[in-house]
Scaffold this active site. Sequence first.
Site, PDB file in Angstrom:
ATOM      1  N   LYS A   1       0.820  -1.215   0.000  1.00 25.83           N
ATOM      2  CA  LYS A   1       0.000   0.000   0.000  1.00 25.83           C
ATOM      3  C   LYS A   1       0.854   1.264   0.000  1.00 25.83           C
ATOM      4  CE  LYS A   1      -3.188  -2.514   3.006  1.00 25.83           C
ATOM      5  NZ  LYS A   1      -3.811  -2.489   4.339  1.00 25.83           N
TER       6      LYS A   1
ATOM      7  N   ARG B   1      -9.632  12.018   6.388  1.00 21.42           N
ATOM      8  CA  ARG B   1      -9.423  11.590   7.782  1.00 21.42           C
ATOM      9  C   ARG B   1      -7.994  11.761   8.265  1.00 21.42           C
ATOM     10  NH1 ARG B   1     -12.426   6.145   9.183  1.00 21.42           N
ATOM     11  NH2 ARG B   1     -11.406   6.652  11.139  1.00 21.42           N
TER      12      ARG B   1
ATOM     13  N   ARG C   1       2.569 -19.854   9.163  1.00 23.40           N
ATOM     14  CA  ARG C   1       1.631 -19.006   9.896  1.00 23.40           C
ATOM     15  C   ARG C   1       0.579 -19.818  10.629  1.00 23.40           C
ATOM     16  NH1 ARG C   1       2.977 -13.426  10.110  1.00 23.40           N
ATOM     17  NH2 ARG C   1       4.719 -13.304   8.655  1.00 23.40           N
TER      18      ARG C   1
ATOM     19  N   ARG D   1     -13.122  -3.810  12.393  1.00 20.25           N
ATOM     20  CA  ARG D   1     -13.857  -3.573  11.154  1.00 20.25           C
ATOM     21  C   ARG D   1     -14.662  -4.820  10.812  1.00 20.25           C
ATOM     22  NH1 ARG D   1      -9.857  -1.454   6.845  1.00 20.25           N
ATOM     23  NH2 ARG D   1     -11.743  -0.471   6.082  1.00 20.25           N
TER      24      ARG D   1
END
Length: 266
Positions: A59, A114, A155, A254
């Site tokens: 990102k 934001r 993981r 979320r």
Amino acid sequence: MPELPDVEHMRRYFESEALGVPLVGVEVRDPLLLRGLEPSALDGALVGAGFASTYRHGKYLFASTAEGDRPWLLLHFGMTGGLERTQLGEVDPRYTRVSFRFADGGALHLRDQRRLGRVGLVDDPAGFVAGKRLGPDALDPALTAPAFDERLAQRRGFLKGVLTNQQFVAGLGNIYADEVCLAAGLAPFSLVEHLSKDDRRELHKTMRRVLGKAIDLLEAGRDFPRSWLLTQRRADGDCRGCGGKVARRRFEGRYTYWCPRCQKEV
Ligand SMILES: [Zn+2]
């Protein structure tokens, strides 16, 4: 929140709109986004040169200047960040926080309602990525199916948590992780240690396909298919696969959405 496809879309926008024009000033309206960096440092590092190239990892978006010994510009778009180019005489967009002003009278603006985005300087993107211990970019050609499999095998825990962990693979966030899970037919609260080799392979293939398709749609300015969760992220959203209702559950602050019928929980 801008995730890999959105940031890749912005990278291409940056390339088409902002390369090769000399910068005459960097205007910082909101120093919060600089996270402690002095506004004058941006000016000193960038003004005089033009942007020469871009690079994206997950990102994060980076831009180099034409003078090779200068630092790279670092951009992160937080929850609501975006880029907008204006031409001479046009007004700055709403929520502009930082503007890169060009010699042609136009500017590239970072909008961010934001204010969770970030503008910085780094000596080199690879060093920054290593310092953050980011995993490989989700579309990195070197992240082959076996390489992905090897990382995933190390993981533990919820599939959703692993996919959104930027140190596992960089680029997926809340929305695209759900989309990948739906397309792979795996429930987001499956445990990665329970996935079969076939599941893991499917996940890799699906991740690439979903992200690639999302970039294509964004580039074409087209709507996302109604079969995608992205268009159904609400309490009464429909699953186009089975006609049932999607489920949702709060995870890490979320909502995660999925179809309990079309996605197996392992
Ligand atoms: Zn379904």
